[in-house]
Enzyme design. Structure first.
Site: not given
Ligand code: UD1
Ligand code: UDP
Length: 375
Positions: A208
């Site tokens: 992601h």
């Molecule tokens: C965010 C965090 C990242 C973290 C990740 C955890 C920032 C800059 N990044 O990244 O550090 O590791 O969360 O998972 O804050 N979207 C959906 N549904 C959702 C959420 C997101 O469709 O429930 C889609 C949307 O198109 C959105 C895109 O994902 O624009 C990116 O989501 P966003 O929350 O901006 O950043 P993440 O990539 O999720």
């Molecule tokens: N995780 C989850 N479901 C998934 C993938 C990840 O519950 O399908 C959990 C994972 O076990 C960990 C956390 O989400 O506890 C990590 O979050 P994410 O990868 O979204 O963000 P990051 O740690 O990179 O910020």
């Protein structure tokens, strides 16, 4: 002591689930969810599964570019913080919700507590690196998860308020690990996902990171996953909705052998890691969890802020999007002939101990305030 805590994303809900029960014994918590993650599978499901309290305020701010998203959070948070007048604002990790929470509090003169302070990948192209640097420099309490994080802060001249508290996510993983250690845990998961999952006979993957969502990078990791998948050892990819949307926008389809599934719940994610042959991920949380569980982990990045998981006794290795390196590391760490035995042995031996981070964080916050046990 009144603490206003800000969450917004999946990993922040998971971290909050580890801290909240302890925090609420000693402090009044005002719980704010920015709504950065909003899909049921990315957010809602974790409230029920992890027993999180309902937020006192839900801002509903998800999607949009970084500036727009952070700006809308600042606009919503400022009046809320002013009215609530907490003694401190607590933020977790390095997301845009972290940045917005820390910045709006600091501008109002409210002390900031940063959980997971001091992490550095030293790559400022990562949005997370910018968020964590700013949050650290605005914070009064810097709760670092590792000794390396403390050293990073010292190198930037920050020593006051820094405490190495351990890793909140380890506390939660330790609590849950006994529930998932039985290989039979895989059975209902396999049925739900309609995949023939058996211990050591699949690879678990998540992708992601922003840098892995551009078309060239997506072609790279998709080919890498295709190269490590085999008919008798498929890749199970729990796909973040943002990555799914980026793949669709680029018109890319994933190779045969890569089974795409929706984001999973917390216990399922841990169970899928524990019983796999190996994990491939760009997630900081998954990288640490697989290290604690002792699962070989190929990190689809070229840098990491979780240096303890790499080299030495760590089970993770940085492979970036290098297909040859991934295949080489996988055969060395999880040789095909041994993956079943490795997975069965790992699950039988697993015994995690929490770090005590939640207790240390609350002790740090309440030191000198005379906050008593509220129960
Ligand atoms: C965010 C965090 C990242 C973290 C990740 C955890 C920032 C800059 N990044 O990244 O550090 O590791 O969360 O998972 O804050 N979207 C959906 N549904 C959702 C959420 C997101 O469709 O429930 C889609 C949307 O198109 C959105 C895109 O994902 O624009 C990116 O989501 P966003 O929350 O901006 O950043 P993440 O990539 O999720
Ligand atoms: N995780 C989850 N479901 C998934 C993938 C990840 O519950 O399908 C959990 C994972 O076990 C960990 C956390 O989400 O506890 C990590 O979050 P994410 O990868 O979204 O963000 P990051 O740690 O990179 O910020």
């Amino acid at each position: 002591m009144r603490i206003l805590s800000v969450v917004g994303t999946r990993p922040q809900l998971i971290k909050a689930a580890a801290l909240q029960p302890v925090l609420r014994r000693f402090c009044e918590e005002i719980f704010v969810d920015t709504g950065q993650h909003y899909d049921e599978a990315m957010a809602g499901t974790f409230f029920a599964e992890l027993g999180l309290a309902r937020p006192d305020h839900t801002l509903g701010i998800g999607g949009g570019g970084h500036g727009e998203q952070t700006g809308r959070m600042l606009i919503a948070l400022e009046p809320l913080l002013r009215d609530a007048a907490p003694d401190a604002v607590l933020v977790y990790g390095d997301t845009n919700s972290t940045l917005a929470g820390a910045l709006s509090a600091a501008k109002l003169g409210i002390p900031v507590a940063h959980v997971e302070a001091g992490l550095r990948s030293f790559d400022r192209r990562m949005p997370e690196e910018l968020n964590r640097v700013v949050a650290d420099h605005l914070s009064r309490w810097l709760f670092a998860p590792t000794a390396a994080a403390v050293a990073n802060l010292a190198a930037e001249g920050i020593t006051a308020g820094v405490v190495d508290v351990g890793d909140l996510m380890l506390d939660l993983a330790a609590r849950v690990s006994a529930e998932i250690r039985d290989p039979a845990t895989l059975k209902p998961i396999a049925e739900k996902l309609r995949l023939p999952l058996a211990p050591g006979r699949y690879l678990f993957a998540t992708v992601h990171r922003a840098e892995n969502r551009d078309p060239i990078a997506m072609a790279g990791w998709s080919a890498l996953l295709g190269a490590v998948a085999r008919p008798d050892r498929p890749v199970v990819l729990a796909l973040h909705p943002g990555t799914r949307a980026a793949l669709e926008a680029a018109g890319l389809t994933l190779p045969a052998g890569v089974a795409v599934v929706a984001p999973q719940g917390y216990r399922t994610s841990l169970a899928l890691q524990l019983h796999s042959a190996a994990v491939l991920t760009d997630s900081g949380g998954v990288q640490r969890e697989s290290a604690w569980l002792g699962v070989p982990c190929l990190v689809l990045r070229t840098t990491t802020e979780w240096v303890e998981t790499i080299g030495g006794g760590g089970s993770a290795v940085l492979v970036g999007l290098d297909r040859q390196a991934a295949m080489r590391e996988l055969s060395a760490r999880a040789p095909l002939a041994r993956t079943v035995e490795q997975a069965v042995d790992r699950a039988a031996r697993i015994q995690l101990t929490g770090s005590g981070a939640a207790e240390r964080i609350v002790a740090g916050l309440t030191a000198g305030t005379g906050a008593g046990d509220r129960n």
